[in-house]
Enzyme design. Structure first.
Site, PDB file in Angstrom:
ATOM      1  N   ASP A   1      -1.221   4.859   7.640  1.00 27.22           N
ATOM      2  CA  ASP A   1      -1.680   6.041   8.374  1.00 27.22           C
ATOM      3  C   ASP A   1      -2.284   5.595   9.710  1.00 27.22           C
ATOM      4  OD1 ASP A   1      -2.504   8.597   9.015  1.00 27.22           O
ATOM      5  OD2 ASP A   1      -4.309   8.515   7.786  1.00 27.22           O
ATOM      6  N   THR A   2      -3.584   5.361   9.736  1.00 24.64           N
ATOM      7  CA  THR A   2      -4.196   4.863  10.980  1.00 24.64           C
ATOM      8  C   THR A   2      -3.968   3.361  11.151  1.00 24.64           C
ATOM      9  OG1 THR A   2      -6.300   4.237   9.969  1.00 24.64           O
ATOM     10  CG2 THR A   2      -6.086   6.518  10.715  1.00 24.64           C
TER      11      THR A   2
ATOM     12  N   TRP B   1       0.115  15.496   5.737  1.00 23.06           N
ATOM     13  CA  TRP B   1      -0.573  14.972   4.557  1.00 23.06           C
ATOM     14  C   TRP B   1       0.422  14.833   3.409  1.00 23.06           C
ATOM     15  CZ3 TRP B   1      -4.886  12.403   4.204  1.00 23.06           C
ATOM     16  CH2 TRP B   1      -5.383  12.105   2.938  1.00 23.06           C
TER      17      TRP B   1
ATOM     18  N   PRO C   1       1.945  11.710  -6.488  1.00 20.33           N
ATOM     19  CA  PRO C   1       1.906  12.259  -7.860  1.00 20.33           C
ATOM     20  C   PRO C   1       0.632  11.884  -8.611  1.00 20.33           C
ATOM     21  CG  PRO C   1       3.506  10.448  -7.692  1.00 20.33           C
ATOM     22  CD  PRO C   1       3.074  10.777  -6.295  1.00 20.33           C
ATOM     23  N   TRP C   2       0.079  10.704  -8.305  1.00 18.63           N
ATOM     24  CA  TRP C   2      -1.125  10.283  -9.041  1.00 18.63           C
ATOM     25  C   TRP C   2      -2.351  11.109  -8.675  1.00 18.63           C
ATOM     26  CZ3 TRP C   2       2.067   6.672  -6.503  1.00 18.63           C
ATOM     27  CH2 TRP C   2       1.723   6.385  -5.179  1.00 18.63           C
TER      28      TRP C   2
ATOM     29  N   ASP D   1       0.865  -1.183   0.000  1.00 22.69           N
ATOM     30  CA  ASP D   1       0.000   0.000   0.000  1.00 22.69           C
ATOM     31  C   ASP D   1       0.902   1.234   0.000  1.00 22.69           C
ATOM     32  OD1 ASP D   1      -2.332   1.451  -0.081  1.00 22.69           O
ATOM     33  OD2 ASP D   1      -3.150   0.667   1.786  1.00 22.69           O
ATOM     34  N   GLU D   2       0.300   2.394  -0.278  1.00 17.92           N
ATOM     35  CA  GLU D   2       1.162   3.577  -0.359  1.00 17.92           C
ATOM     36  C   GLU D   2       1.507   4.132   1.017  1.00 17.92           C
ATOM     37  OE1 GLU D   2      -1.992   3.923  -0.105  1.00 17.92           O
ATOM     38  OE2 GLU D   2      -2.772   5.867  -0.728  1.00 17.92           O
ATOM     39  N   VAL D   3       0.542   4.092   1.938  1.00 13.78           N
ATOM     40  CA  VAL D   3       0.793   4.752   3.214  1.00 13.78           C
ATOM     41  C   VAL D   3       0.187   3.965   4.367  1.00 13.78           C
ATOM     42  CG1 VAL D   3      -1.234   6.282   2.947  1.00 13.78           C
ATOM     43  CG2 VAL D   3       0.616   6.966   4.477  1.00 13.78           C
TER      44      VAL D   3
HETATM   45  P1  G4P Z   1      -3.964   2.679   6.492  1.00 14.50           P
HETATM   46  O1  G4P Z   1      -4.515   1.372   6.959  1.00 14.50           O
HETATM   47  O2  G4P Z   1      -3.164   2.486   5.239  1.00 14.50           O
HETATM   48  O3  G4P Z   1      -3.244   3.424   7.555  1.00 14.50           O
HETATM   49  O4  G4P Z   1      -5.116   3.569   5.964  1.00 14.50           O
HETATM   50  P2  G4P Z   1      -6.335   4.373   6.692  1.00 14.50           P
HETATM   51  O5  G4P Z   1      -7.441   3.406   6.915  1.00 14.50           O
HETATM   52  O6  G4P Z   1      -5.827   5.149   7.832  1.00 14.50           O
HETATM   53  O7  G4P Z   1      -6.806   5.387   5.581  1.00 14.50           O
HETATM   54  C1  G4P Z   1      -6.315   5.175   4.376  1.00 14.50           C
HETATM   55  C2  G4P Z   1      -6.890   6.121   3.386  1.00 14.50           C
HETATM   56  O8  G4P Z   1      -6.391   7.431   3.629  1.00 14.50           O
HETATM   57  C3  G4P Z   1      -6.326   5.665   2.093  1.00 14.50           C
HETATM   58  O9  G4P Z   1      -7.189   6.001   1.063  1.00 14.50           O
HETATM   59  C4  G4P Z   1      -5.060   6.486   2.008  1.00 14.50           C
HETATM   60  O10 G4P Z   1      -4.688   6.617   0.679  1.00 14.50           O
HETATM   61  C5  G4P Z   1      -5.498   7.791   2.618  1.00 14.50           C
HETATM   62  N1  G4P Z   1      -4.396   8.550   3.222  1.00 14.50           N
HETATM   63  C6  G4P Z   1      -3.995   8.537   4.517  1.00 14.50           C
HETATM   64  N2  G4P Z   1      -2.989   9.400   4.701  1.00 14.50           N
HETATM   65  C7  G4P Z   1      -2.746   9.963   3.508  1.00 14.50           C
HETATM   66  C8  G4P Z   1      -1.828  10.965   3.071  1.00 14.50           C
HETATM   67  O11 G4P Z   1      -1.021  11.504   3.820  1.00 14.50           O
HETATM   68  N3  G4P Z   1      -1.881  11.308   1.757  1.00 14.50           N
HETATM   69  C9  G4P Z   1      -2.786  10.749   0.899  1.00 14.50           C
HETATM   70  N4  G4P Z   1      -2.745  11.168  -0.370  1.00 14.50           N
HETATM   71  N5  G4P Z   1      -3.661   9.806   1.277  1.00 14.50           N
HETATM   72  C10 G4P Z   1      -3.644   9.423   2.577  1.00 14.50           C
HETATM   73  P3  G4P Z   1      -8.176   4.935   0.495  1.00 14.50           P
HETATM   74  O12 G4P Z   1      -9.501   5.185   1.051  1.00 14.50           O
HETATM   75  O13 G4P Z   1      -7.595   3.566   0.665  1.00 14.50           O
HETATM   76  O14 G4P Z   1      -8.176   5.316  -0.996  1.00 14.50           O
HETATM   77  P4  G4P Z   1      -7.034   5.288  -2.115  1.00 14.50           P
HETATM   78  O15 G4P Z   1      -6.566   6.690  -2.215  1.00 14.50           O
HETATM   79  O16 G4P Z   1      -5.944   4.359  -1.713  1.00 14.50           O
HETATM   80  O17 G4P Z   1      -7.790   4.829  -3.272  1.00 14.50           O
HETATM   81 MG    MG Z   2      -4.593   3.405   0.040  1.00  9.93          MG
END
Ligand code: G4P
Ligand code: MG
Length: 185
Positions: A100-101, A153, A157-158, A96-98
């Site tokens: 976070d929580t 935050w 790039p995407w 995954d990219e990040v």
């Molecule tokens: P985690 O398990 O990876 O920590 O994820 P968490 O549930 O905390 O929330 C993840 C969503 O929040 C993801 O989007 C993630 O891309 C986005 N996110 C959290 N922090 C950042 C940040 O600093 N920058 C960006 N750009 N996004 C962040 P998602 O709902 O999975 O959607 P998607 O964007 O992957 O499609």
């Molecule tokens: Mg994600």
């Protein structure tokens, strides 16, 4: 340019992934398959394939709704049946990219463990150093993060509208960090 955001260019994503692939080799983890968590994990996973050449399975899990508000829990928005049969006894690299929580990641790990893989390793471009809402199950023995980052935050790039401007913003940000003695890439 938003001074409170952390800009990441495609080139930097590539460098982080290449570096992560070296970490995999160094620790002796040789995955059979990659599972990419969409959508943020798709591009990092594809770049990783360049370095480790393993098949990619895609799953879609979201914790944010369209309105960017957290839902009660992560939900599957795409889940390929084929993934299930391909995981039994396999070493899985979950990308995954990040982190976070950690809610989405931990939920996904839990779902994948149901298919009896030999091992799941988690790999992210960025780990936000903060208190996580959930911990990984004990089955997770290997965790790779391309970069540890404070709770800011990240601009990937995407998500950029103007990619030239985005890349330039990263350059300015990295230059400022360099002046503070922080060389990132
Ligand atoms: P985690 O398990 O990876 O920590 O994820 P968490 O549930 O905390 O929330 C993840 C969503 O929040 C993801 O989007 C993630 O891309 C986005 N996110 C959290 N922090 C950042 C940040 O600093 N920058 C960006 N750009 N996004 C962040 P998602 O709902 O999975 O959607 P998607 O964007 O992957 O499609
Ligand atoms: Mg994600």
């Amino acid at each position: 340019m938003d001074e409170n955001k952390f800009y990441v260019s495609y080139n930097s994503v590539h460098k982080l992934v290449k570096n992560l692939s070296k970490q995999l080799t160094e620790t002796g983890f040789d995955p059979d398959v990659i599972v990419a968590i969409g959508s943020g994990g798709f591009i990092p996973a594809r770049i990783m394939k360049t370095f480790i050449n393993r098949p990619i399975y895609a799953v879609g899990i979201s914790y944010y709704g369209i309105d960017k508000k957290h839902k009660d829990h992560p939900t599957k928005i795409q889940w390929i049946d084929e993934v299930q049969s391909q995981l039994e006894g396999k070493k899985v690299l979950l990308i995954d990219e990040v982190d976070d929580t950690r809610a989405t990641l931990a939920y996904c790990v839990g779902e994948l463990l149901k298919f009896n893989p030999e091992e799941i390793a988690v790999l992210v471009l960025h780990n936000k150093v903060k208190d996580k809402d959930v911990e990984f199950p004990v089955e997770i023995k290997r965790y790779f993060a391309g970069m540890q980052i404070e709770n800011v935050w990240i601009k990937y790039p995407w998500d950029a509208d103007d990619i030239e401007l985005h890349t330039e913003n990263e350059r300015i940000m990295l230059e400022a960090l360099r002046k503070q003695g922080k060389e990132l890439y």
